[in-house]
Design an enzyme around this catalytic site. Structure first.
Site, PDB file in Angstrom:
ATOM      1  N   ILE A  38       7.411   7.333  17.008  1.00 47.24           N
ATOM      2  CA  ILE A  38       7.081   7.984  15.740  1.00 47.24           C
ATOM      3  C   ILE A  38       5.855   8.880  15.859  1.00 47.24           C
ATOM      4  CG2 ILE A  38       6.636   7.625  13.290  1.00 47.24           C
ATOM      5  CD1 ILE A  38       9.360   6.590  14.230  1.00 47.24           C
ATOM      6  N   ARG A  42      -8.466   0.039   4.418  1.00 43.62           N
ATOM      7  CA  ARG A  42      -7.497   0.964   3.838  1.00 43.62           C
ATOM      8  C   ARG A  42      -6.160   0.293   3.562  1.00 43.62           C
ATOM      9  NH1 ARG A  42      -5.803   4.493   7.469  1.00 43.62           N
ATOM     10  NH2 ARG A  42      -4.631   5.445   5.773  1.00 43.62           N
ATOM     11  N   ARG A  97       0.904  14.491  12.053  1.00 41.67           N
ATOM     12  CA  ARG A  97       1.829  14.168  10.982  1.00 41.67           C
ATOM     13  C   ARG A  97       2.211  15.496  10.324  1.00 41.67           C
ATOM     14  NH1 ARG A  97      -0.055   8.684   7.827  1.00 41.67           N
ATOM     15  NH2 ARG A  97      -0.942   7.584   9.577  1.00 41.67           N
ATOM     16  N   PRO A  98       3.106  16.251  10.935  1.00 40.05           N
ATOM     17  CA  PRO A  98       3.407  17.585  10.426  1.00 40.05           C
ATOM     18  C   PRO A  98       3.913  17.553   8.994  1.00 40.05           C
ATOM     19  CG  PRO A  98       5.068  16.878  12.015  1.00 40.05           C
ATOM     20  CD  PRO A  98       3.961  15.877  12.080  1.00 40.05           C
ATOM     21  N   ILE A  99       3.397  18.500   8.189  1.00 37.03           N
ATOM     22  CA  ILE A  99       3.811  18.567   6.788  1.00 37.03           C
ATOM     23  C   ILE A  99       4.769  19.733   6.570  1.00 37.03           C
ATOM     24  CG2 ILE A  99       1.714  17.455   5.963  1.00 37.03           C
ATOM     25  CD1 ILE A  99       0.711  20.239   5.129  1.00 37.03           C
ATOM     26  N   ASP A 100       5.308  20.290   7.650  1.00 34.97           N
ATOM     27  CA  ASP A 100       6.193  21.432   7.511  1.00 34.97           C
ATOM     28  C   ASP A 100       7.436  21.103   6.693  1.00 34.97           C
ATOM     29  OD1 ASP A 100       6.816  19.819   9.763  1.00 34.97           O
ATOM     30  OD2 ASP A 100       8.158  21.342  10.536  1.00 34.97           O
ATOM     31  N   ASP A 102       4.055   0.843  12.233  1.00 35.00           N
ATOM     32  CA  ASP A 102       2.837   0.186  11.758  1.00 35.00           C
ATOM     33  C   ASP A 102       2.646  -1.212  12.334  1.00 35.00           C
ATOM     34  OD1 ASP A 102       2.030   2.345  10.298  1.00 35.00           O
ATOM     35  OD2 ASP A 102       2.610   1.544   8.343  1.00 35.00           O
ATOM     36  N   LYS A 156       0.829  -1.202   0.000  1.00 30.62           N
ATOM     37  CA  LYS A 156       0.000   0.000   0.000  1.00 30.62           C
ATOM     38  C   LYS A 156       0.865   1.254   0.000  1.00 30.62           C
ATOM     39  CE  LYS A 156      -2.250   2.950   3.236  1.00 30.62           C
ATOM     40  NZ  LYS A 156      -2.267   3.300   4.655  1.00 30.62           N
ATOM     41  N   ASN A 157       1.849   1.302   0.890  1.00 33.82           N
ATOM     42  CA  ASN A 157       2.678   2.493   1.032  1.00 33.82           C
ATOM     43  C   ASN A 157       3.701   2.637  -0.089  1.00 33.82           C
ATOM     44  OD1 ASN A 157       1.359   3.260   3.373  1.00 33.82           O
ATOM     45  ND2 ASN A 157       2.759   2.124   4.699  1.00 33.82           N
ATOM     46  N   ARG A 199      -4.703  10.095   4.700  1.00 34.01           N
ATOM     47  CA  ARG A 199      -3.659  11.010   5.133  1.00 34.01           C
ATOM     48  C   ARG A 199      -2.609  11.243   4.049  1.00 34.01           C
ATOM     49  NH1 ARG A 199      -2.685  13.423  10.542  1.00 34.01           N
ATOM     50  NH2 ARG A 199      -4.427  12.688  11.781  1.00 34.01           N
ATOM     51  N   CYS A 225      -6.315   8.124   9.265  1.00 29.72           N
ATOM     52  CA  CYS A 225      -6.381   7.654  10.648  1.00 29.72           C
ATOM     53  C   CYS A 225      -5.975   8.732  11.636  1.00 29.72           C
ATOM     54  CB  CYS A 225      -5.456   6.441  10.834  1.00 29.72           C
ATOM     55  SG  CYS A 225      -6.043   4.954  10.033  1.00 29.72           S
TER      56      CYS A 225
END
Length: 421
Positions: A332, A402, A121-124, A310, A22-23, A92, A116
């Site tokens: 994490i 998912r 989950r910072p996107i900076d 995970d 999936k990832n 996400r 989820c």
């Protein structure tokens, strides 16, 4: 939302193949926006996250098709630059489209991603790197409005990540592949999915070196072309089924895996008293569990090649019925013990202190009605139900859809008594 009804205490045994990652598939599908013409992505699992990704591709103007596990993406007609909030919130990882859309159209408009609820989950890191590459990004009212300053193309840059973020590494790789000049990612994520994405992009004509290492170098090219690629096997799905066998005292064989990708999990199984047989050449792994598992003293989630976050929830379910006390430290995500309260309903003895969980193995878990809090937490509850005495009902299984293709059917192949309702 659907549910699984499970009658436990049945040892799992048999042989199964493992779905595509999936990832791995998600960023490759996002990157296909940049590749002129047709890409064919094989071993693409049938998951709700993949379905959401395909909807986004079609909204942007791609033509898509699926034949079994192969997905075809024709990006010739791409003109869209906006992803609606309804699609963004389905998963996400939809933020992975940012670099591809911006590079393709010169602008991008999207909202904060969904998926989820497992913590921030910072996107900076994504945004900081793209700004250094020449993007102007305005963040307002939950929206990201992005344009390239010169209206033409992004510029290569040096990006140093304060954490080896998988998503940020992928976004920078995708954008850097067609940027003017060289892009260098320092402290890059090393996950196998990063290597898989680089392999696909290089087949499309990109020039990426060092994927899977701490420093990735990308020499931008004028354009990419469509390519054919096979997604790697899903290491998390593989480890989950091994955990299911361990938790039930079973004996299974997995085919279609890359054993090197699951070695950190194998170490945990061996500590728990399981016998694990790895065949690197054939791409298989076998696990035989003892009648009673032993505790695993200290498990700490880490970026690859460390123990994957995970797998934290499934392993917590497994150790909930092992002899002794196990300790699990989550480094994490800051909110990834949501499943612990549901496991407690089944008799698990778990004490949470910030990011540490102390699991005192119970003599036997008992069936209960529980609710899946997220993707991996949901899989953990299913595994606990397989090991428990009596009947367990796991509700909210849309989360599980998912990440696991035909989860119930695969478990039934191994002898589980599980029904989807």
């Amino acid at each position: 939302m659907g549910s699984y009804v499970i009658k436990g205490r049945r040892k799992l045994s048999g042989e199964i193949g493992i779905q595509g990652a999936k990832n791995g598939a998600l960023p490759i599908l996002a990157a296909s926006v940049l590749a002129d013409g047709v890409s064919v992505i094989h071993n693409c699992p049938k998951l709700s996250d993949i379905d959401a990704t395909i909807k986004i591709l079609e909204h942007l103007g791609c033509k898509t098709g699926r034949d079994g596990s192969s997905v075809t993406v024709d990006s010739t007609g791409v003109s869209g630059f906006e992803i609606p909030e309804s699609l963004m919130r389905e998963m996400r990882s939809s933020i992975i489209f940012l670099g591809a859309i911006l590079s393709k159209t010169g602008k991008a408009l999207m909202s904060s991603p969904g998926g989820c609820d497992i913590g921030q989950r910072p996107i900076d890191m994504h945004l900081d790197a793209l700004r250094k590459m020449g993007a102007e990004i305005e963040e307002s009212h939950g929206k990201l409005n992005c344009v390239i300053k010169n209206g033409k193309s992004l510029k290569g840059t040096a990006a140093s990540l304060y954490f080896p973020s998988v998503g940020a590494t992928e976004n920078i790789m995708i954008a850097g592949s067609v940027a003017d000049g060289a892009t260098v990612i320092h402290n890059a994520a090393r996950e196998p999915e990063i290597v898989d994405l680089a392999d696909y992009l290089n087949k499309c004509g990109a020039d990426i070196q060092g994927a899977g290492e701490g420093v990735i170098k990308i020499e931008g090219v004028k354009s990419l072309r469509g390519a054919e690629h096979r997604v790697i096997p899903d290491r998390i799905a593989a480890a989950t089924y091994l955990t299911a066998a361990a938790a039930t005292g079973g004996n299974i064989i997995l085919k279609n895996i890359v054993p090197a990708h699951i070695l950190s999990a194998v170490n945990v199984f061996e500590q728990a008293g399981c016998t694990v047989d790895i065949n690197q050449k054939e791409g298989s792994a076998g696990l035989k569990a003892p009648e009673r598992l032993k505790a695993v003293k200290n498990i700490m989630t880490m970026p690859y090649p460390g123990f994957p976050t995970d797998m934290q929830a499934p392993i917590m379910a497994m150790t909930s019925a092992a002899d002794g006390v196990s300790m699990i430290i989550e480094t994490i995500f800051d909110n990834r013990f949501n499943h612990a309260g549901e496991l407690a309903k089944m008799g698990a003895k778990i004490t949470i202190d910030n990011r540490m969980a102390v699991v005192e193995g119970a003599e036997c878990l008992t069936g209960a009605n529980v609710i899946s809090p997220d993707l991996r937490g949901g899989s953990a509850l299913v595994l606990a139900g397989l090991a428990a005495e009596g009947e367990t009902k796991v509700s909210g299984i849309k989360h599980i859809d998912r990440g696991y293709e035909d989860f119930d059917k695969t478990l039934m192949e191994l002898g589980a008594d599980i029904i989807r309702s």
